[in-house]
Write a protein that holds these residues in place. Structure first.
Motif, PDB file in Angstrom:
ATOM      1  N   HIS A   1       0.705  -1.041   0.027  1.00 33.66           N
ATOM      2  CA  HIS A   1      -0.076   0.088  -0.128  1.00 33.66           C
ATOM      3  C   HIS A   1       0.913   1.259   0.088  1.00 33.66           C
ATOM      4  O   HIS A   1       1.831   1.238   0.774  1.00 33.66           O
ATOM      5  CB  HIS A   1      -0.921   0.034   1.378  1.00 33.66           C
ATOM      6  CG  HIS A   1      -1.634   1.309   1.143  1.00 33.66           C
ATOM      7  ND1 HIS A   1      -1.588   2.169   2.356  1.00 33.66           N
ATOM      8  CD2 HIS A   1      -2.752   1.962   0.614  1.00 33.66           C
ATOM      9  CE1 HIS A   1      -2.491   3.156   2.266  1.00 33.66           C
ATOM     10  NE2 HIS A   1      -3.032   3.007   1.305  1.00 33.66           N
ATOM     11  N   TYR A   2       0.550   2.244  -0.793  1.00 35.07           N
ATOM     12  CA  TYR A   2       1.382   3.383  -1.000  1.00 35.07           C
ATOM     13  C   TYR A   2       0.482   4.330  -0.391  1.00 35.07           C
ATOM     14  O   TYR A   2      -0.428   4.913  -0.615  1.00 35.07           O
ATOM     15  CB  TYR A   2       1.720   3.865  -2.248  1.00 35.07           C
ATOM     16  CG  TYR A   2       2.722   3.019  -3.162  1.00 35.07           C
ATOM     17  CD1 TYR A   2       4.109   3.137  -2.966  1.00 35.07           C
ATOM     18  CD2 TYR A   2       2.086   1.937  -4.033  1.00 35.07           C
ATOM     19  CE1 TYR A   2       4.859   2.502  -3.804  1.00 35.07           C
ATOM     20  CE2 TYR A   2       3.426   1.291  -4.537  1.00 35.07           C
ATOM     21  CZ  TYR A   2       4.489   1.475  -4.506  1.00 35.07           C
ATOM     22  OH  TYR A   2       5.502   0.694  -5.144  1.00 35.07           O
ATOM     23  N   GLY A   3       1.026   4.877   0.808  1.00 32.91           N
ATOM     24  CA  GLY A   3       0.323   5.827   1.646  1.00 32.91           C
ATOM     25  C   GLY A   3       1.055   7.141   1.757  1.00 32.91           C
ATOM     26  O   GLY A   3       2.062   7.300   1.128  1.00 32.91           O
ATOM     27  N   ASP A   4       0.788   7.806   2.590  1.00 33.45           N
ATOM     28  CA  ASP A   4       1.424   9.154   2.852  1.00 33.45           C
ATOM     29  C   ASP A   4       2.831   8.934   3.582  1.00 33.45           C
ATOM     30  O   ASP A   4       3.696   9.907   3.031  1.00 33.45           O
ATOM     31  CB  ASP A   4       0.558  10.123   4.023  1.00 33.45           C
ATOM     32  CG  ASP A   4      -0.936  10.327   3.615  1.00 33.45           C
ATOM     33  OD1 ASP A   4      -0.852  10.416   2.517  1.00 33.45           O
ATOM     34  OD2 ASP A   4      -1.804  10.532   4.689  1.00 33.45           O
ATOM     35  N   ASN A   5       2.877   7.894   3.923  1.00 30.35           N
ATOM     36  CA  ASN A   5       4.653   7.804   4.562  1.00 30.35           C
ATOM     37  C   ASN A   5       5.192   7.000   3.643  1.00 30.35           C
ATOM     38  O   ASN A   5       6.189   6.274   3.898  1.00 30.35           O
ATOM     39  CB  ASN A   5       4.302   7.105   5.956  1.00 30.35           C
ATOM     40  CG  ASN A   5       4.103   8.044   6.680  1.00 30.35           C
ATOM     41  OD1 ASN A   5       4.110   9.253   6.839  1.00 30.35           O
ATOM     42  ND2 ASN A   5       2.920   7.556   7.825  1.00 30.35           N
ATOM     43  N   GLY A   6       4.752   6.712   2.298  1.00 30.15           N
ATOM     44  CA  GLY A   6       5.462   5.807   1.382  1.00 30.15           C
ATOM     45  C   GLY A   6       4.910   4.417   1.220  1.00 30.15           C
ATOM     46  O   GLY A   6       3.849   4.176   1.743  1.00 30.15           O
ATOM     47  N   LEU A   7       6.043   3.774   0.791  1.00 34.04           N
ATOM     48  CA  LEU A   7       5.397   2.012   0.727  1.00 34.04           C
ATOM     49  C   LEU A   7       5.195   1.538   2.089  1.00 34.04           C
ATOM     50  O   LEU A   7       6.032   1.655   2.886  1.00 34.04           O
ATOM     51  CB  LEU A   7       6.481   1.484  -0.020  1.00 34.04           C
ATOM     52  CG  LEU A   7       6.257  -0.185  -0.218  1.00 34.04           C
ATOM     53  CD1 LEU A   7       5.067  -0.331  -1.082  1.00 34.04           C
ATOM     54  CD2 LEU A   7       7.480  -0.616  -0.958  1.00 34.04           C
ATOM     55  N   GLU A   8       3.928   0.946   2.337  1.00 34.84           N
ATOM     56  CA  GLU A   8       3.882   0.094   3.407  1.00 34.84           C
ATOM     57  C   GLU A   8       3.478  -1.364   2.919  1.00 34.84           C
ATOM     58  O   GLU A   8       2.853  -1.688   2.017  1.00 34.84           O
ATOM     59  CB  GLU A   8       2.416   0.475   3.845  1.00 34.84           C
ATOM     60  CG  GLU A   8       1.907  -0.522   5.202  1.00 34.84           C
ATOM     61  CD  GLU A   8       0.741  -0.052   5.725  1.00 34.84           C
ATOM     62  OE1 GLU A   8       0.146  -0.444   6.907  1.00 34.84           O
ATOM     63  OE2 GLU A   8      -0.001   1.059   5.044  1.00 34.84           O
ATOM     64  N   LEU A   9       4.578  -2.235   3.589  1.00 35.43           N
ATOM     65  CA  LEU A   9       4.442  -3.741   3.215  1.00 35.43           C
ATOM     66  C   LEU A   9       3.435  -4.394   4.283  1.00 35.43           C
ATOM     67  O   LEU A   9       3.466  -4.282   5.325  1.00 35.43           O
ATOM     68  CB  LEU A   9       5.629  -4.472   3.341  1.00 35.43           C
ATOM     69  CG  LEU A   9       5.970  -5.617   3.194  1.00 35.43           C
ATOM     70  CD1 LEU A   9       5.669  -6.143   1.942  1.00 35.43           C
ATOM     71  CD2 LEU A   9       7.512  -6.048   3.671  1.00 35.43           C
ATOM     72  N   LEU A  10       2.423  -5.011   3.408  1.00 35.94           N
ATOM     73  CA  LEU A  10       1.444  -5.545   4.244  1.00 35.94           C
ATOM     74  C   LEU A  10       1.577  -7.113   4.495  1.00 35.94           C
ATOM     75  O   LEU A  10       1.495  -7.586   5.438  1.00 35.94           O
ATOM     76  CB  LEU A  10       0.058  -5.547   3.635  1.00 35.94           C
ATOM     77  CG  LEU A  10      -0.272  -4.009   3.297  1.00 35.94           C
ATOM     78  CD1 LEU A  10      -1.802  -4.003   2.655  1.00 35.94           C
ATOM     79  CD2 LEU A  10      -0.488  -3.478   4.754  1.00 35.94           C
ATOM     80  N   ASP A  11       2.217  -7.716   3.515  1.00 38.13           N
ATOM     81  CA  ASP A  11       2.724  -9.063   3.523  1.00 38.13           C
ATOM     82  C   ASP A  11       3.830  -9.486   2.315  1.00 38.13           C
ATOM     83  O   ASP A  11       3.557  -8.705   1.460  1.00 38.13           O
ATOM     84  CB  ASP A  11       1.631 -10.144   3.408  1.00 38.13           C
ATOM     85  CG  ASP A  11       1.913 -11.701   3.723  1.00 38.13           C
ATOM     86  OD1 ASP A  11       2.806 -11.596   4.602  1.00 38.13           O
ATOM     87  OD2 ASP A  11       1.025 -12.464   3.149  1.00 38.13           O
ATOM     88  N   THR A  12       4.592 -10.328   2.586  1.00 35.59           N
ATOM     89  CA  THR A  12       5.572 -10.777   1.658  1.00 35.59           C
ATOM     90  C   THR A  12       5.973 -12.413   1.820  1.00 35.59           C
ATOM     91  O   THR A  12       6.289 -12.542   2.929  1.00 35.59           O
ATOM     92  CB  THR A  12       6.904  -9.962   1.627  1.00 35.59           C
ATOM     93  OG1 THR A  12       7.794 -10.418   0.653  1.00 35.59           O
ATOM     94  CG2 THR A  12       7.522  -9.980   3.148  1.00 35.59           C
ATOM     95  N   VAL A  13       5.880 -13.111   0.891  1.00 33.37           N
ATOM     96  CA  VAL A  13       6.025 -14.582   1.036  1.00 33.37           C
ATOM     97  C   VAL A  13       6.966 -14.792  -0.434  1.00 33.37           C
ATOM     98  O   VAL A  13       6.604 -14.510  -1.610  1.00 33.37           O
ATOM     99  CB  VAL A  13       4.826 -15.222   0.774  1.00 33.37           C
ATOM    100  CG1 VAL A  13       5.211 -16.846   1.008  1.00 33.37           C
ATOM    101  CG2 VAL A  13       3.965 -14.824   2.223  1.00 33.37           C
ATOM    102  N   LYS A  14       8.177 -15.353  -0.080  1.00 30.87           N
ATOM    103  CA  LYS A  14       9.289 -15.556  -1.320  1.00 30.87           C
ATOM    104  C   LYS A  14       9.216 -17.073  -1.635  1.00 30.87           C
ATOM    105  O   LYS A  14       9.320 -17.788  -0.718  1.00 30.87           O
ATOM    106  CB  LYS A  14      10.363 -14.803  -1.048  1.00 30.87           C
ATOM    107  CG  LYS A  14      10.191 -13.307  -0.853  1.00 30.87           C
ATOM    108  CD  LYS A  14      11.588 -12.472  -0.609  1.00 30.87           C
ATOM    109  CE  LYS A  14      12.207 -12.704   0.612  1.00 30.87           C
ATOM    110  NZ  LYS A  14      11.255 -12.101   1.604  1.00 30.87           N
ATOM    111  N   ILE A  15      10.005 -17.304  -2.797  1.00 33.04           N
ATOM    112  CA  ILE A  15      10.468 -18.801  -3.093  1.00 33.04           C
ATOM    113  C   ILE A  15      11.957 -18.534  -2.717  1.00 33.04           C
ATOM    114  O   ILE A  15      12.721 -17.798  -3.245  1.00 33.04           O
ATOM    115  CB  ILE A  15      10.309 -19.049  -4.671  1.00 33.04           C
ATOM    116  CG1 ILE A  15       8.892 -19.078  -5.037  1.00 33.04           C
ATOM    117  CG2 ILE A  15      11.046 -20.212  -4.874  1.00 33.04           C
ATOM    118  CD1 ILE A  15       8.634 -18.926  -6.651  1.00 33.04           C
TER     119      ILE A  15
END
Length: 281
Positions: free
Chosen positions: A80-94
């Motif tokens: 989510h790109y909010g007033d404070n920049g990029l907000e990471l809500l979830d990340t799952v990687k290989i």
């Protein structure tokens, strides 16, 4: 303007992009754009795709929805790109070792293997497959061999949010079977076409990502969402939301779980459903 009773029933919209939301020119059609612009600014329009963020951000800009979250890589990267920049809500990687396994299977073949991490796309060479993706997504890759990508990712403790393999159908069939036998417990193996294989972590989906996103940002339940899709990676999403709609060009398996079937993406099927279910006099 949204009818009061409809707005109470559906409080958010979630849609797949390619084959569902975009027209034959891979753009948001004027009719779809007009329908979306009639929805209130606080009514979330959430794009959910296997695409990377840059390949979705320009669509948000076209809709004037840059403040809405998005589900990238089929749920592997929710931001989510909010007033404070990029907000990471979830990340799952290989993991890197799994990426090594995939690239070892494609080495010496005619298969093009692209790797994605966050908003980075690495292609092994500038070939016809690379150009096709550039045309589709309006994003430029970094041309870099897997060995160099591996070294960089290892130093950053990174991994792949998506691996996309493209090549001759017979070689793709063989790769699919090899990965199904060796990594089926760990990976989603998604055949969008017979020449494509999109690979993502097994633990994520558009539906699980949407549920988490709604709880974190809006306090909205899945039952209050209307969603649209066309392909295998949309099945769980359409089953889980309050109202799931398949475009008529969707896979038969997707149509089978949908609450309603609309016109094709090239015939403004999503716009028709927004007008029918969300807009009124």
């Amino acid at each position: 303007m949204i009818i009061k009773k409809i707005r109470m029933k559906y409080r958010a919209l979630c849609t797949d992009i390619d084959g569902t939301f975009l027209d034959k020119n891979r753009e948001i059609s004027p009719r779809t754009l007009s329908a979306i612009k009639q929805l209130p600014a606080d009514f979330p329009i959430i794009l959910a795709s296997s695409r990377m963020p840059s390949a979705m951000r320009h669509l948000q800009a076209t809709m004037n929805r840059l403040d809405n979250p998005m589900i990238c890589y089929n749920g592997g990267f929710v931001i989510h790109y909010g007033d404070n920049g990029l907000e990471l809500l979830d990340t799952v990687k290989i993991p890197l070792e799994t990426c090594d396994h995939i690239t070892s299977l494609t080495a010496g073949s005619d298969i093009h293997t692209s790797l994605y991490f966050e908003d980075e796309w690495y292609a092994p060479q500038d070939d016809a497959w690379t150009q096709k993706e550039i045309t589709s997504t309006k994003v430029q890759p970094v041309i870099k061999a897997w060995g160099a990508v591996h070294e960089d990712w290892h130093s950053r403790k990174a991994g792949a949010h998506k691996v996309m393999c493209m090549g001759p159908a017979d070689q793709m069939d063989r790769l699919y079977q090899q990965l199904k036998q060796t990594k089926n417990e760990d990976l989603h193996l998604y055949r969008s076409k017979d020449t494509y294989l999109e690979i993502a972590p097994k633990s994520i989906s558009k539906a699980s990502a949407l549920k988490q996103l709604l709880a974190l940002k809006y306090d909205i339940s899945l039952s209050e969402v209307i969603a649209f899709g066309d392909n295998y990676n949309d099945i769980e999403l359409l089953k889980e939301v309050g109202y799931g709609v398949a475009v008529s060009n969707a896979r038969e398996e997707v149509k089978a779980v949908a609450d309603e079937i609309t016109a094709t993406n090239k015939e403004d099927g999503v716009a028709m459903m927004i007008e029918k279910h969300l807009l009124g006099d």
